[in-house]
Design a protein around this motif. Structure first.
Motif, PDB file in Angstrom:
ATOM      1  N   CYS A 125       0.826  -1.216   0.000  1.00  0.00           N
ATOM      2  CA  CYS A 125       0.000   0.000   0.000  1.00  0.00           C
ATOM      3  C   CYS A 125       0.853   1.255   0.000  1.00  0.00           C
ATOM      4  O   CYS A 125       0.508   2.248  -0.657  1.00  0.00           O
ATOM      5  N   GLU A 126       1.971   1.213   0.697  1.00  0.00           N
ATOM      6  CA  GLU A 126       2.847   2.381   0.722  1.00  0.00           C
ATOM      7  C   GLU A 126       3.385   2.700  -0.669  1.00  0.00           C
ATOM      8  O   GLU A 126       3.556   3.859  -1.023  1.00  0.00           O
ATOM      9  N   MET A 127       3.621   1.677  -1.460  1.00  0.00           N
ATOM     10  CA  MET A 127       4.143   1.893  -2.810  1.00  0.00           C
ATOM     11  C   MET A 127       3.110   2.526  -3.739  1.00  0.00           C
ATOM     12  O   MET A 127       3.475   3.047  -4.788  1.00  0.00           O
ATOM     13  N   VAL A 128       1.858   2.479  -3.366  1.00  0.00           N
ATOM     14  CA  VAL A 128       0.816   3.154  -4.154  1.00  0.00           C
ATOM     15  C   VAL A 128       0.264   4.348  -3.373  1.00  0.00           C
ATOM     16  O   VAL A 128      -0.906   4.692  -3.475  1.00  0.00           O
ATOM     17  N   GLN A 129       1.134   4.968  -2.584  1.00  0.00           N
ATOM     18  CA  GLN A 129       0.873   6.197  -1.847  1.00  0.00           C
ATOM     19  C   GLN A 129      -0.283   6.095  -0.853  1.00  0.00           C
ATOM     20  O   GLN A 129      -1.109   6.997  -0.741  1.00  0.00           O
ATOM     21  N   MET A 130      -0.335   4.997  -0.120  1.00  0.00           N
ATOM     22  CA  MET A 130      -1.376   4.838   0.893  1.00  0.00           C
ATOM     23  C   MET A 130      -0.737   4.284   2.167  1.00  0.00           C
ATOM     24  O   MET A 130      -0.133   3.211   2.147  1.00  0.00           O
ATOM     25  N   GLU A 131      -0.870   5.009   3.256  1.00  0.00           N
ATOM     26  CA  GLU A 131      -0.372   4.510   4.530  1.00  0.00           C
ATOM     27  C   GLU A 131      -1.510   3.820   5.252  1.00  0.00           C
ATOM     28  O   GLU A 131      -2.599   4.379   5.417  1.00  0.00           O
ATOM     29  N   ILE A 132      -1.241   2.581   5.661  1.00  0.00           N
ATOM     30  CA  ILE A 132      -2.232   1.809   6.407  1.00  0.00           C
ATOM     31  C   ILE A 132      -1.600   1.276   7.687  1.00  0.00           C
ATOM     32  O   ILE A 132      -0.378   1.217   7.809  1.00  0.00           O
ATOM     33  N   ALA A 133      -2.455   0.883   8.601  1.00  0.00           N
ATOM     34  CA  ALA A 133      -2.039   0.115   9.772  1.00  0.00           C
ATOM     35  C   ALA A 133      -2.720  -1.238   9.632  1.00  0.00           C
ATOM     36  O   ALA A 133      -3.841  -1.326   9.113  1.00  0.00           O
ATOM     37  N   CYS A 134      -2.058  -2.286  10.069  1.00  0.00           N
ATOM     38  CA  CYS A 134      -2.598  -3.632   9.876  1.00  0.00           C
ATOM     39  C   CYS A 134      -2.166  -4.505  11.050  1.00  0.00           C
ATOM     40  O   CYS A 134      -1.004  -4.480  11.442  1.00  0.00           O
ATOM     41  N   TRP A 135      -3.115  -5.282  11.605  1.00  0.00           N
ATOM     42  CA  TRP A 135      -2.809  -6.128  12.756  1.00  0.00           C
ATOM     43  C   TRP A 135      -3.814  -7.277  12.828  1.00  0.00           C
ATOM     44  O   TRP A 135      -4.876  -7.234  12.225  1.00  0.00           O
ATOM     45  N   PHE A 136      -3.442  -8.292  13.611  1.00  0.00           N
ATOM     46  CA  PHE A 136      -4.314  -9.451  13.798  1.00  0.00           C
ATOM     47  C   PHE A 136      -5.276  -9.220  14.955  1.00  0.00           C
ATOM     48  O   PHE A 136      -4.879  -8.758  16.016  1.00  0.00           O
ATOM     49  N   ILE A 137      -6.532  -9.575  14.737  1.00  0.00           N
ATOM     50  CA  ILE A 137      -7.568  -9.534  15.770  1.00  0.00           C
ATOM     51  C   ILE A 137      -7.773 -10.948  16.326  1.00  0.00           C
ATOM     52  O   ILE A 137      -7.861 -11.150  17.524  1.00  0.00           O
ATOM     53  N   GLN A 138      -7.854 -11.924  15.407  1.00  0.00           N
ATOM     54  CA  GLN A 138      -8.033 -13.330  15.773  1.00  0.00           C
ATOM     55  C   GLN A 138      -7.018 -14.161  14.997  1.00  0.00           C
ATOM     56  O   GLN A 138      -6.603 -13.780  13.913  1.00  0.00           O
ATOM     57  N   ASP A 139      -6.678 -15.313  15.559  1.00  0.00           N
ATOM     58  CA  ASP A 139      -5.703 -16.186  14.912  1.00  0.00           C
ATOM     59  C   ASP A 139      -6.065 -17.639  15.213  1.00  0.00           C
ATOM     60  O   ASP A 139      -6.185 -18.024  16.374  1.00  0.00           O
ATOM     61  N   GLN A 140      -6.242 -18.431  14.169  1.00  0.00           N
ATOM     62  CA  GLN A 140      -6.578 -19.845  14.347  1.00  0.00           C
ATOM     63  C   GLN A 140      -5.481 -20.597  15.091  1.00  0.00           C
ATOM     64  O   GLN A 140      -5.765 -21.576  15.766  1.00  0.00           O
ATOM     65  N   LEU A 141      -4.244 -20.137  14.973  1.00  0.00           N
ATOM     66  CA  LEU A 141      -3.156 -20.790  15.704  1.00  0.00           C
ATOM     67  C   LEU A 141      -3.294 -20.604  17.209  1.00  0.00           C
ATOM     68  O   LEU A 141      -2.668 -21.304  17.977  1.00  0.00           O
ATOM     69  N   LYS A 142      -4.111 -19.635  17.597  1.00  0.00           N
ATOM     70  CA  LYS A 142      -4.328 -19.374  19.022  1.00  0.00           C
ATOM     71  C   LYS A 142      -5.739 -19.770  19.426  1.00  0.00           C
ATOM     72  O   LYS A 142      -6.356 -19.171  20.289  1.00  0.00           O
ATOM     73  N   ASN A 143      -6.247 -20.794  18.734  1.00  0.00           N
ATOM     74  CA  ASN A 143      -7.542 -21.423  19.009  1.00  0.00           C
ATOM     75  C   ASN A 143      -8.754 -20.528  18.758  1.00  0.00           C
ATOM     76  O   ASN A 143      -9.811 -20.749  19.337  1.00  0.00           O
ATOM     77  N   ASP A 144      -8.624 -19.522  17.907  1.00  0.00           N
ATOM     78  CA  ASP A 144      -9.788 -18.760  17.469  1.00  0.00           C
ATOM     79  C   ASP A 144     -10.454 -19.516  16.324  1.00  0.00           C
ATOM     80  O   ASP A 144      -9.833 -20.364  15.678  1.00  0.00           O
ATOM     81  N   ASN A 145     -11.716 -19.204  16.059  1.00  0.00           N
ATOM     82  CA  ASN A 145     -12.467 -19.902  15.004  1.00  0.00           C
ATOM     83  C   ASN A 145     -11.946 -19.584  13.608  1.00  0.00           C
ATOM     84  O   ASN A 145     -12.070 -20.385  12.702  1.00  0.00           O
ATOM     85  N   LEU A 146     -11.413 -18.385  13.428  1.00  0.00           N
ATOM     86  CA  LEU A 146     -10.880 -17.976  12.138  1.00  0.00           C
ATOM     87  C   LEU A 146      -9.730 -17.014  12.370  1.00  0.00           C
ATOM     88  O   LEU A 146      -9.463 -16.614  13.489  1.00  0.00           O
ATOM     89  N   THR A 147      -9.073 -16.663  11.287  1.00  0.00           N
ATOM     90  CA  THR A 147      -8.009 -15.668  11.359  1.00  0.00           C
ATOM     91  C   THR A 147      -8.574 -14.367  10.818  1.00  0.00           C
ATOM     92  O   THR A 147      -9.121 -14.338   9.722  1.00  0.00           O
ATOM     93  N   GLU A 148      -8.446 -13.302  11.616  1.00  0.00           N
ATOM     94  CA  GLU A 148      -8.968 -11.994  11.219  1.00  0.00           C
ATOM     95  C   GLU A 148      -7.841 -10.981  11.246  1.00  0.00           C
ATOM     96  O   GLU A 148      -7.167 -10.797  12.253  1.00  0.00           O
TER      97      GLU A 148
END
Length: 178
Positions: free
Chosen positions: A137-160
Motif C-alpha cells: 500500500c505504501e508503494m501506491v501512496q497509501m499509509e495503512i495500519a494492519c494487525w491481527f484480531i483473531q488467529d486460528q493458531l491461538k484457538n480462534d475460530n478464524l483468522t482476522e
C-alpha cells in the motif's frame, strides 16, 4: 524411464513448499532472537520488504489502476491474496467511517502444518502478512495500519486481519530535485 499415471498439482506443491520454507524462516528467527517481540518485528519487516516488491507483480498481472476509494482497495487486496496465496479472505466489519475493515480467513496456507507450543503465545506467526500489505500500500501512496484480531493458531475460530487507512501519501520529490 518415466512414471506414468503420476500427476502432481504444481500449485499444491508450490504452496506446500512455501509453507514449509516460511516455517523454517520463523524457526530460525526464534533461534536468532531472544525476545518474541523482536521476532514479530522481523517478520513484519520482512513482509514489508516483500510487499514493496510484490505490488509491481500484482499491478502487472491485473492491469489495475488507481483505487478510487478504500472499498476498492479492499477488493484489490482480496484479489492479491487469491493470486499469491490461492485463498480469498472475506471482507467484513467495515467501520462506520469506511476507513477500516477486516479480512477473515477460513484457512491460512502459512499455518497448514503448524501448531504453536504454549510458550509461544506471544508469537505473531503470520506477522509477515501485515507487513506485505503495509509495504504494498505504501508503494501506491497509501499509509495503512494492519494487525491481527483473531488467529486460528491461538484457538480462534478464524483468522482476522484488521486493516485501517491512515493517510494518503504525497508523491515525494527528493531534496534538491525540482
Amino acid at each position: 524411464m518415466s512414471r506414468t499415471g503420476t500427476k502432481l498439482d504444481a500449485k499444491k506443491v508450490n504452496s506446500e513448499l512455501f509453507t514449509l520454507t516460511y516455517g523454517s524462516i520463523v524457526a530460525q528467527l526464534l533461534q536468532d532472537y531472544d525476545n518474541m517481540e523482536d521476532v514479530n518485528k522481523q517478520l513484519e519487516r520482512m513482509g514489508y520488504n516483500i510487499g514493496i516488491r510484490l505490488i509491481e507483480d500484482f499491478l502487472a498481472r491485473t492491469g489495475s489502476g488507481r483505487c478510487y476509494d478504500f472499498r476498492d482497495t479492499a477488493e484489490k487486496i482480496q484479489s492479491g491474496f487469491k493470486i499469491f496465496l490461492g485463498i480469498t479472505p472475506s471482507i467484513t466489519n467495515w467501520s462506520p467511517a469506511g476507513d477500516e475493515f477486516s479480512l477473515c480467513f477460513e484457512t491460512n496456507p502459512l499455518t497448514e502444518f503448524v501448531e504453536l507450543p504454549d510458550n509461544y503465545s506471544n508469537l505473531k506467526y503470520c506477522n509477515i502478512l501485515p507487513g506485505v500489505l503495509r509495504g504494498a500500500c505504501e508503494m501506491v501512496q497509501m499509509e495503512i495500519a494492519c494487525w491481527f484480531i483473531q488467529d486460528q493458531l491461538k484457538n480462534d475460530n478464524l483468522t482476522e486481519l484488521r486493516v485501517k487507512f491512515v493517510k494518503r501519501l504525497e508523491d515525494a520529490i527528493p531534496a534538491g530535485e525540482d
